[in-house]
Design an enzyme around this catalytic site. Structure first.
Site, mmCIF file in Angstrom:
data_model
loop_
_atom_site.group_PDB
_atom_site.id
_atom_site.type_symbol
_atom_site.label_atom_id
_atom_site.label_comp_id
_atom_site.label_asym_id
_atom_site.label_seq_id
_atom_site.Cartn_x
_atom_site.Cartn_y
_atom_site.Cartn_z
ATOM 1 N N LYS A 148 1.459 -25.997 21.845
ATOM 2 C CA LYS A 148 1.862 -27.232 22.525
ATOM 3 C C LYS A 148 1.996 -26.940 24.006
ATOM 4 C CE LYS A 148 2.849 -31.462 21.316
ATOM 5 N NZ LYS A 148 2.261 -32.131 20.147
HETATM 6 P P1 NAD Z 1 2.696 -42.479 24.046
HETATM 7 O O1 NAD Z 1 3.129 -41.909 25.342
HETATM 8 O O2 NAD Z 1 1.344 -43.100 23.947
HETATM 9 O O3 NAD Z 1 3.771 -43.589 23.540
HETATM 10 C C1 NAD Z 1 5.132 -43.321 23.384
HETATM 11 C C2 NAD Z 1 5.842 -44.653 23.118
HETATM 12 O O4 NAD Z 1 7.205 -44.407 22.782
HETATM 13 C C3 NAD Z 1 5.857 -45.599 24.305
HETATM 14 O O5 NAD Z 1 5.752 -46.932 23.851
HETATM 15 C C4 NAD Z 1 7.257 -45.378 24.907
HETATM 16 O O6 NAD Z 1 7.712 -46.490 25.660
HETATM 17 C C5 NAD Z 1 8.052 -45.184 23.644
HETATM 18 N N1 NAD Z 1 9.299 -44.430 23.817
HETATM 19 C C6 NAD Z 1 9.506 -43.309 24.539
HETATM 20 N N2 NAD Z 1 10.789 -42.912 24.415
HETATM 21 C C7 NAD Z 1 11.386 -43.809 23.593
HETATM 22 C C8 NAD Z 1 12.683 -43.952 23.069
HETATM 23 N N3 NAD Z 1 13.643 -43.078 23.387
HETATM 24 N N4 NAD Z 1 12.924 -44.986 22.233
HETATM 25 C C9 NAD Z 1 11.950 -45.853 21.894
HETATM 26 N N5 NAD Z 1 10.706 -45.779 22.360
HETATM 27 C C10 NAD Z 1 10.428 -44.771 23.193
HETATM 28 O O7 NAD Z 1 2.848 -41.285 22.981
HETATM 29 P P2 NAD Z 1 2.119 -41.128 21.584
HETATM 30 O O8 NAD Z 1 0.887 -40.343 21.792
HETATM 31 O O9 NAD Z 1 2.067 -42.436 20.899
HETATM 32 O O10 NAD Z 1 3.144 -40.158 20.830
HETATM 33 C C11 NAD Z 1 4.297 -40.668 20.159
HETATM 34 C C12 NAD Z 1 4.851 -39.590 19.234
HETATM 35 O O11 NAD Z 1 3.833 -39.224 18.279
HETATM 36 C C13 NAD Z 1 5.264 -38.289 19.897
HETATM 37 O O12 NAD Z 1 6.337 -37.731 19.177
HETATM 38 C C14 NAD Z 1 4.027 -37.408 19.736
HETATM 39 O O13 NAD Z 1 4.336 -36.031 19.804
HETATM 40 C C15 NAD Z 1 3.608 -37.826 18.337
HETATM 41 N N6 NAD Z 1 2.206 -37.568 17.997
HETATM 42 C C16 NAD Z 1 1.204 -38.034 18.777
HETATM 43 C C17 NAD Z 1 -0.109 -37.806 18.397
HETATM 44 C C18 NAD Z 1 -1.282 -38.349 19.174
HETATM 45 O O14 NAD Z 1 -2.427 -38.224 18.696
HETATM 46 N N7 NAD Z 1 -1.081 -38.993 20.302
HETATM 47 C C19 NAD Z 1 -0.396 -37.056 17.244
HETATM 48 C C20 NAD Z 1 0.671 -36.607 16.456
HETATM 49 C C21 NAD Z 1 1.964 -36.882 16.840
#
Ligand code: NAD
Length: 459
Positions: A148
């Protein structure tokens, strides 16, 4: 309820201490300040999230009957690189951003894991997420280890040019330890296909040829895979649908609440709504919306894409807080925002009988204990959100072969892996009479432990 040797206690009021500057840079010396259950350290000075990740591993390792002598090796990262990234800002100043790349374990293949741009990024966070990534990659049986990376910044406060210069400098700083057979980054919180395209270009310029396999999550026009952008959400949908089948239910039978509306949350909402689920609550960082008859997910996505927030969305739905999303009357709760958002303060009030962890590490161990005691079923992150890395694997394979698949093939292969992985976890949970998290960790840690044991120690 307290696990083993570690005592759990609630966080002191006002323990949050992140102080972002207006320029988008954040001091890396600030502890991870999100509200979270606090674990009393066992002599180490690590963040609660780091301790949570290790606690989940320790709990399972103890019950697996594995040789104790490999435990420290399996839990420690192989390498953690800290870098300084000086960036020329639009106003002429030079701002120094701190970045990290943590590589946890590569016994099963090259390191693989996302890059996060967020104010909360710190060394402990990337180490914990790298460890989770090792288990996730093993859970869905991909030939990868876990890694990561992250940069301490506020991406929404950076101009496009500043973000590009930061990405190119960060890439060049971690260049010695990444590569198509070494460590392959991907998008995560705060990063996207554009950031991956800059990473690809920087790496390719430095080695003198295009190197598609160095990064996944690229736009399709520069060697990405069709279906990668929505893959994490699609995997969440695949796993939830398969789980509901074991209860003789379909997606049409469930009301869903989703916290976080970025890449993962919005695609999950769309894919579920398209299949007949009623999405009753959504939220972003600043709050959310509720309509028990179902929200117009497509309209919300269009608005969020245009403005980057949901606050000013013009809808007849009711405005709710993030906490209210978590505790809303629904059949399935999907945290898709960040780690530690479901903690011991929320857990007793959660009404959903099923939680699908689309985010990484959203449920603290203390909340996990409370929820299990209350009969809540949790489909854990290392299974539920593995669709993203699975299609990243497809993208890597396609890039190395310069042979690109159509969308149907990507979707079919993804569904096959997600459903097979769910079946394995379900069977393990049944056979050992344990919850899904324990079952998933047992499978994943067992696979990594076997690879480590067979390869032995160098030298
Ligand atoms: P992103 O940046 O596209 O979106 C994050 C979202 O969460 C946004 O809408 C933001 O406003 C919201 N947010 C942030 N902090 C918050 C809080 N405290 N309360 C409520 N909402 C909040 O990120 P993403 O890529 O969608 O990733 C989201 C999660 O999924 C993370 O934990 C990431 O590690 C995990 N993840 C992502 C992927 C991927 O392919 N992008 C894969 C596996 C896991």
């Amino acid at each position: 309820m307290s696990p083993d040797t570690t005592q759990l206690s609630e966080p002191p009021a006002g323990s949050s201490s992140i102080a972002p500057s207006s320029s988008g840079a954040v001091s890396p010396t600030h502890p991870n300040g999100r509200k979270t259950d606090k674990l009393t350290p066992r002599g180490e000075d690590h963040s609660p999230f780091w301790q949570n990740a290790h606690l989940y591993f320790d709990r399972v390792y103890q019950t697996m009957g594995l040789d104790e002598k490999w435990r420290a090796y399996l839990s420690a990262p192989k390498r953690v690189l800290t870098v300084s990234c000086p960036v020329r800002m639009d106003d002429g100043r030079i701002q120094v951003f701190t970045g990290f790349r943590a590589q946890h374990n590569n016994a099963r293949g090259p390191f693989k894991g996302g890059i996060r741009y967020d104010a909360s990024v710190d060394r402990d966070e990337v180490m914990a997420l790298a460890m989770l990534q090792t288990w996730k990659n093993a859970m869905v049986d991909l030939p990868y280890g876990g890694a990561k990376g992250g940069v301490v910044c506020e991406p929404k406060k950076l101009s496009l040019g500043e973000k590009e210069r930061l990405t190119r400098r960060y890439t060049s700083e971690i260049m010695p330890i990444i590569g198509p057979v070494q460590d392959i980054p991907a998008p995560d919180l705060g990063t996207d296909g554009q950031v991956m395209a800059w990473l690809l270009d920087t790496y390719s310029m430095m080695v003198g040829h295009q190197e598609l396999g160095v990064v996944t999550g690229k736009p399709v026009s520069v060697g990405g895979s069709v279906g990668r952008e929505e893959a994490t959400g699609r995997g969440v949908m695949n796993v939830l649908r398969k789980f509901l089948k074991t209860k003789n239910k379909t997606l049409q039978d469930v009301k869903v609440a989703i916290q976080g509306f970025g890449n993962v949350g919005s695609h999950t909402a769309r894919l579920l709504a398209e299949r007949g689920a009623t999405v009753i609550a959504i939220s972003d960082k600043f709050g959310g919306w509720f309509d028990e008859t179902g929200l117009d997910v497509e309209a919300a996505i269009t608005f969020y894409r245009e403005t980057g927030q949901l606050t000013d969305w013009n809808t007849d739905a009711d405005r709710i807080t993030n906490d209210e999303v978590l505790t809303s009357e629904c059949d399935v709760l999907i945290p898709a925002a960040m780690e530690n958002t479901v903690d011991a303060q929320h857990a007793p009030h959660i009404k959903a009988p099923v939680i699908v962890e689309a985010a990484n590490g959203p449920t603290t161990p203390m909340a996990d204990d409370i929820l299990r005691a209350n009969g809540v079923t949790i489909l854990p992150d290392i299974l539920a959100n593995a669709g993203g890395v699975t299609v990243s694997y497809f993208e890597w394979v396609q890039g190395l072969q310069n042979f690109f698949w159509d969308k149907k093939r990507v979707e079919d292969e993804l569904q096959k892996i997600m459903e097979k992985s769910f079946d394995e976890v379900n069977a393990k949970a049944d056979a050992s009479d344990v919850d899904y998290r324990t079952a998933a960790y047992t499978i994943a840690v067992g696979r990594v432990a076997e690879a480590v044991r067979l390869k032995g120690l160098f030298p």
